[in-house]
Design a protein around this motif. Structure first.
Motif, PDB file in Angstrom:
ATOM      1  N   LYS B 357       6.483  -3.643  17.843  1.00  0.00           N
ATOM      2  CA  LYS B 357       5.423  -3.074  16.971  1.00  0.00           C
ATOM      3  C   LYS B 357       4.161  -3.111  17.560  1.00  0.00           C
ATOM      4  O   LYS B 357       3.178  -2.310  17.713  1.00  0.00           O
ATOM      5  N   ALA B 358       3.854  -4.307  18.390  1.00  0.00           N
ATOM      6  CA  ALA B 358       2.320  -4.717  19.070  1.00  0.00           C
ATOM      7  C   ALA B 358       2.288  -3.461  20.179  1.00  0.00           C
ATOM      8  O   ALA B 358       1.330  -3.062  20.461  1.00  0.00           O
ATOM      9  N   VAL B 359       3.558  -3.153  20.877  1.00  0.00           N
ATOM     10  CA  VAL B 359       3.607  -2.257  21.816  1.00  0.00           C
ATOM     11  C   VAL B 359       3.397  -0.916  21.488  1.00  0.00           C
ATOM     12  O   VAL B 359       2.844   0.078  22.199  1.00  0.00           O
ATOM     13  N   CYS B 360       4.075  -0.556  20.474  1.00  0.00           N
ATOM     14  CA  CYS B 360       4.132   0.728  19.729  1.00  0.00           C
ATOM     15  C   CYS B 360       2.646   1.288  19.538  1.00  0.00           C
ATOM     16  O   CYS B 360       2.107   2.296  19.665  1.00  0.00           O
ATOM     17  N   ASP B 361       1.879   0.356  18.726  1.00  0.00           N
ATOM     18  CA  ASP B 361       0.697   0.648  17.974  1.00  0.00           C
ATOM     19  C   ASP B 361      -0.140  -0.358  17.565  1.00  0.00           C
ATOM     20  O   ASP B 361      -1.164  -0.225  16.986  1.00  0.00           O
ATOM     21  N   THR B 362       0.130  -1.565  17.923  1.00  0.00           N
ATOM     22  CA  THR B 362      -0.581  -2.778  17.616  1.00  0.00           C
ATOM     23  C   THR B 362      -0.636  -3.130  16.153  1.00  0.00           C
ATOM     24  O   THR B 362      -1.233  -4.256  15.753  1.00  0.00           O
ATOM     25  N   GLY B 363      -0.299  -2.314  15.274  1.00  0.00           N
ATOM     26  CA  GLY B 363      -0.245  -2.668  13.671  1.00  0.00           C
ATOM     27  C   GLY B 363      -0.643  -1.510  13.001  1.00  0.00           C
ATOM     28  O   GLY B 363      -1.301  -0.662  13.634  1.00  0.00           O
ATOM     29  N   CYS B 364      -0.492  -1.617  11.594  1.00  0.00           N
ATOM     30  CA  CYS B 364      -0.702  -0.674  10.672  1.00  0.00           C
ATOM     31  C   CYS B 364      -2.129  -0.721  10.402  1.00  0.00           C
ATOM     32  O   CYS B 364      -2.814  -1.718  10.607  1.00  0.00           O
ATOM     33  N   SER B 365      -2.700   0.498   9.763  1.00  0.00           N
ATOM     34  CA  SER B 365      -4.142   0.513   9.297  1.00  0.00           C
ATOM     35  C   SER B 365      -4.385  -0.793   8.200  1.00  0.00           C
ATOM     36  O   SER B 365      -3.513  -0.804   7.330  1.00  0.00           O
ATOM     37  N   ALA B 366      -5.417  -1.337   8.471  1.00  0.00           N
ATOM     38  CA  ALA B 366      -5.651  -2.681   7.536  1.00  0.00           C
ATOM     39  C   ALA B 366      -5.901  -2.160   6.179  1.00  0.00           C
ATOM     40  O   ALA B 366      -5.529  -2.880   5.201  1.00  0.00           O
ATOM     41  N   LEU B 367      -6.750  -1.414   5.786  1.00  0.00           N
ATOM     42  CA  LEU B 367      -7.093  -0.965   4.436  1.00  0.00           C
ATOM     43  C   LEU B 367      -6.130  -0.594   3.651  1.00  0.00           C
ATOM     44  O   LEU B 367      -6.036  -1.570   2.370  1.00  0.00           O
ATOM     45  N   ASP B 368      -5.168   0.232   3.783  1.00  0.00           N
ATOM     46  CA  ASP B 368      -4.083   0.407   3.149  1.00  0.00           C
ATOM     47  C   ASP B 368      -3.250  -0.665   2.768  1.00  0.00           C
ATOM     48  O   ASP B 368      -2.753  -1.058   1.661  1.00  0.00           O
ATOM     49  N   GLN B 369      -3.258  -1.720   3.756  1.00  0.00           N
ATOM     50  CA  GLN B 369      -2.217  -2.981   3.484  1.00  0.00           C
ATOM     51  C   GLN B 369      -2.841  -4.017   2.727  1.00  0.00           C
ATOM     52  O   GLN B 369      -2.230  -4.266   1.779  1.00  0.00           O
ATOM     53  N   VAL B 370      -4.188  -4.157   2.946  1.00  0.00           N
ATOM     54  CA  VAL B 370      -4.608  -5.164   2.174  1.00  0.00           C
ATOM     55  C   VAL B 370      -4.901  -4.747   0.577  1.00  0.00           C
ATOM     56  O   VAL B 370      -4.802  -5.234  -0.534  1.00  0.00           O
ATOM     57  N   ALA B 371      -5.234  -3.283   0.318  1.00  0.00           N
ATOM     58  CA  ALA B 371      -5.209  -2.654  -0.983  1.00  0.00           C
ATOM     59  C   ALA B 371      -3.785  -2.781  -1.594  1.00  0.00           C
ATOM     60  O   ALA B 371      -3.802  -3.115  -2.693  1.00  0.00           O
ATOM     61  N   LEU B 372      -2.904  -2.363  -0.876  1.00  0.00           N
ATOM     62  CA  LEU B 372      -1.627  -2.546  -1.549  1.00  0.00           C
ATOM     63  C   LEU B 372      -1.204  -3.771  -1.867  1.00  0.00           C
ATOM     64  O   LEU B 372      -0.697  -4.165  -2.841  1.00  0.00           O
ATOM     65  N   ALA B 373      -1.768  -4.793  -1.046  1.00  0.00           N
ATOM     66  CA  ALA B 373      -1.329  -6.236  -1.457  1.00  0.00           C
ATOM     67  C   ALA B 373      -2.103  -6.531  -2.747  1.00  0.00           C
ATOM     68  O   ALA B 373      -1.333  -7.056  -3.917  1.00  0.00           O
TER      69      ALA B 373
END
Lengths: 491, 491
Positions: B357-373
């Motif tokens: 995942k790190a080599v692919c794109d370093t991770g998903c967009s942060a805002l979507d993640q924390v808002a979903l949490a």
């Protein structure tokens, strides 16, 4: 009697208790299960709770009904079923004994990541004078404006915006990027050649997947950004290092024999050395690429930050044959966690790369894309860019001035007047002494970062990558003053 | 005299005009360039404009200065430089003659995508009674609540949230997912085993990259979701089809000989047939996986929509050895363009997949993640899920009722009481007649979708995938009524 685990709705607790009893053969296959009324009484729950639990066990095949004679534990459960009691929570974790064989890609990934971990995360304990590089200044960013644009787009989200979208990216953003790149970087492209990706790392990964076979030779600059090398090496590439001089990649240091699959360059602001590739060298690189029939990956990661004159036009703009694959990111101009970047592709590579993006993740998050398109089209982006360029120019000046003032000729600065970091060589200071220096500096609240990780062959001399974007001018001055006094202590 | 192209700031226009003159050798190497004053007069621009343009050409190396004798065209430009005039805009596009050799992955990608394009986009001209599947009902979603949560998180964004984040995903979301999966799906995991991905397609891609080598055998269900097959076939897998019966994948149809790298299953609600795999069969599949020493990829894409009793627990919850790689998505529960899904990994696979995942794109967009949490932790998610489950149950009833009412035994419905679509077989109607039927139906505003694309060997009988989530009950009734009358016309 069965004990309930107290986790979640009652009927689920009863379900799990009964399931455990069956799996542990406490309730043997073929035996009649307790009556719903009786079990409800024993467990002190309502009868409906038990009925719900039994229904569930029934639908999963744990229980079976016999015409006119009630409910029984299914008699056709596999023998080893009782074993799977261990699958219940807690007891299972340590039982993860299976370790699968990894594919070649997976094995390379693990080996290479171990050798050089890619960490994008900030340090745990922040330092007051942290010269960490590769970050924009989060306080320069017009956050309120961004939130307004974002919230507006979120509120007005159409079904089209909520649905799956085109893998290559939302049209409005692709157009905004094409227009911006032509205007500011001399990149020659139509919106159809632009593919929106999750940051430049994905651009590297997609290029590696579509173009690089195991054993292919890929040329990278030495020193270089490790994320690029990792992407190509994971794909199985044999990485060949090209040497640098004051004009960037030295063409005479490159292999003249085919085949070479791809060459990775950072012409505008070589990472990490900071040198800029003038037009003659660019044309030599293009001519060499023509000769060995290879593809050029141009990583234009921070060229927007050029402080004298306007940025040198992109190599892509000089390309006549469509050999240049151009890539950039919004991590340094907006903020990293937005995870948006772009590729500008030669006509021949659009279809394969878009297909790769589709198979990878079907496309980027929509809201970020359309909000960014608005942010650009409404001029907020250019305004922010101009403002932060001015501020970063001042910060860079402050850094160079402080280096001159406190370290004088004990330091030699490399690179052109651009970017968000400076490469400083400590004269007469051996690289092996850097770890100690870093610790001492950290004690004084100063964060410094050696350049050595960006070399395959770490240099003997001590080089520091000094990022200046996230500090104020007086912090920069104070940080370097402290660094100097630490150096005095060391020598 | 030179003509300006009228594009962008004046000094850039002058810069490009002069550059063209140099590249076309109109201004030969070594010759003196027009004086800034003279050129300014001739072009009718300010002298500063010309000076800016010359500075730029100077910094790029097109111009050189000679002590005391003014500015000249650089004499050390490579010979073929004049050629690159063509690199100017417009003239260049069609000159994209270079077509690079693709890597094996790229070639497979292009071939396979051509054969079966993965299109997630909605149709251009919407139909009033579109039985398109694989979508949630966008109007069921509590959009205002989501926007509120999102805007709050955006406004209060910390530097940590704006900075690069952990490739595996934000801790708060990983915890929320682990808790939700245990409670609602019986998935046994810690937050550390959860990796946040850009939708389930990325889960498939990461698994394929980390585990599948060219030539490896991968078992998939027949019929199946083509995105899964594509991910594995692009990785070079030899795909083996396993047969289905009323209990899902038939273990006796699977190869008993090693090696088999991976088996892809949809136990909760087989796609597209809709059958559910009862616990006995699940244990047989696990036992088989143990015997042939393979990994199970459990795609739990829509099992939250189970309308009688609670969803059957995940296969992952029965796994004792850590052979099951579990995956799910928020596309059906939130909305597709959120591009968030998750993998739950056996301990042994966490490190390699996170590295990938790190080599692919370093991770998903942060805002979507924390808002979903937040959306999950504050209970909005569960509430939405309960509500939409009820609504979709009604829609499914309406569909079955309408099929019964208007088509009676001319249609046979497959699958359990779950999911967002129904597979309906048209009795005595040949598959080859479907294209005509689709056209006629579309004329009546009815969108129907054949199941054949999900088979490697398209069946002779005509099967329709009828998605019901995005329609109202009366629309469903009217849509099927119209379909029936079209069918009358056809027979």
């Amino acid at each position: 009697m069965w004990t309930l685990d107290g986790d979640g709705p009652l009927y689920q607790q009863v379900y799990r208790a009964a399931r455990r009893a069956i799996l542990s053969a406490e309730l043997a296959p073929g035996t009649r299960v307790p009556s719903t009324r009786g079990l409800a009484r024993d467990l002190g729950v309502s009868r409906n709770t038990v009925i719900l639990a039994y229904d569930q066990l029934f639908s999963e095949g744990y229980l079976a009904a016999r015409e006119g004679s009630g409910t029984f534990v299914a008699s056709n459960l596999p023998d080893d079923l009782t074993e799977s009691i261990r699958s219940d929570r807690g007891e299972r974790r340590q039982a993860d004994i299976f370790s699968p064989r990894l594919a070649a890609y997976g094995r390379r990934l693990v080996d290479l990541s171990d050798r050089q971990p890619l960490t994008w995360e900030a340090r745990a304990a922040p330092l007051s004078f942290d010269f960490r590089y590769g970050r924009p200044n989060f306080f320069d960013f017009p956050h309120d404006t961004w939130c307004r644009v974002l919230a507006r787009r979120a509120r007005r989200a159409s079904v089209k915006q909520l649905d799956y979208g085109p893998p290559a990216g939302r049209d409005e953003l692709r157009s905004a990027i094409a227009e911006y790149l032509w205007r500011s970087r001399g990149v020659v492209c139509t919106p159809e050649q632009v593919v929106v990706v999750n940051g430049s790392q994905q651009a590297l990964d997609l290029a590696a997947r579509v173009l690089v076979d195991q054993g292919d030779r890929v040329v990278i600059e030495e020193p270089h950004y490790p994320g690029a090398r990792l992407a190509f090496e994971c794909a199985g590439a044999e990485v060949v290092a090209g040497e640098l001089d004051g004009d960037g990649l030295r063409v005479d240091s490159l292999p003249a024999d085919r085949p070479i699959r791809l060459v990775y360059v950072t012409p505008a602001h070589q990472f990490p050395s900071g040198v800029n590739m003038p037009v003659q060298r660019r044309l030599e690189v293009l001519a060499w690429a023509e000769k060995v029939d290879t593809i050029i990956f141009e990583d234009d990661y921070d060229s927007e930050f050029r402080y004298s004159g306007r940025p040198v036009e992109a190599l892509q703009g000089l390309d006549r044959a469509g050999r240049v694959l151009y890539s950039g990111t919004f991590s340094k101009l907006m903020f990293p966690s937005l995870r948006l970047g772009y590729m500008v592709l030669p006509a021949a590579l659009v279809a394969p790369v878009v297909a790769a993006k589709a198979v990878c993740d079907t496309g980027c998050s929509a809201l970020d894309q359309v909000a960014l398109a608005d942010f650009m089209q409404e001029g907020h982006f250019d305004r922010h860019l101009r403002r932060s360029r001015t501020r970063n120019a001042k910060r860079r000046e402050a850094l160079l001035h402080a280096l001159q003032r406190y370290l004088g000729d004990r330091v030699e600065v490399s690179g052109v007047n651009a970017g968000l970091h400076v490469l400083a060589w400590l004269q007469g200071f051996a690289a092996r002494r850097l770890p100690a220096l870093r610790r001492r500096a950290a004690e004084q609240g100063v964060g410094i970062y050696p350049v050595s990780p960006y070399y395959r062959e770490p240099p003997k001399r001590a080089g520091l990558l000094l990022g200046f974007a996230s500090l104020q001018e007086r912090e920069i001055d104070e940080g370097i003053r402290r660094l100097a006094s630490v150096l005095d202590g060391e020598s």
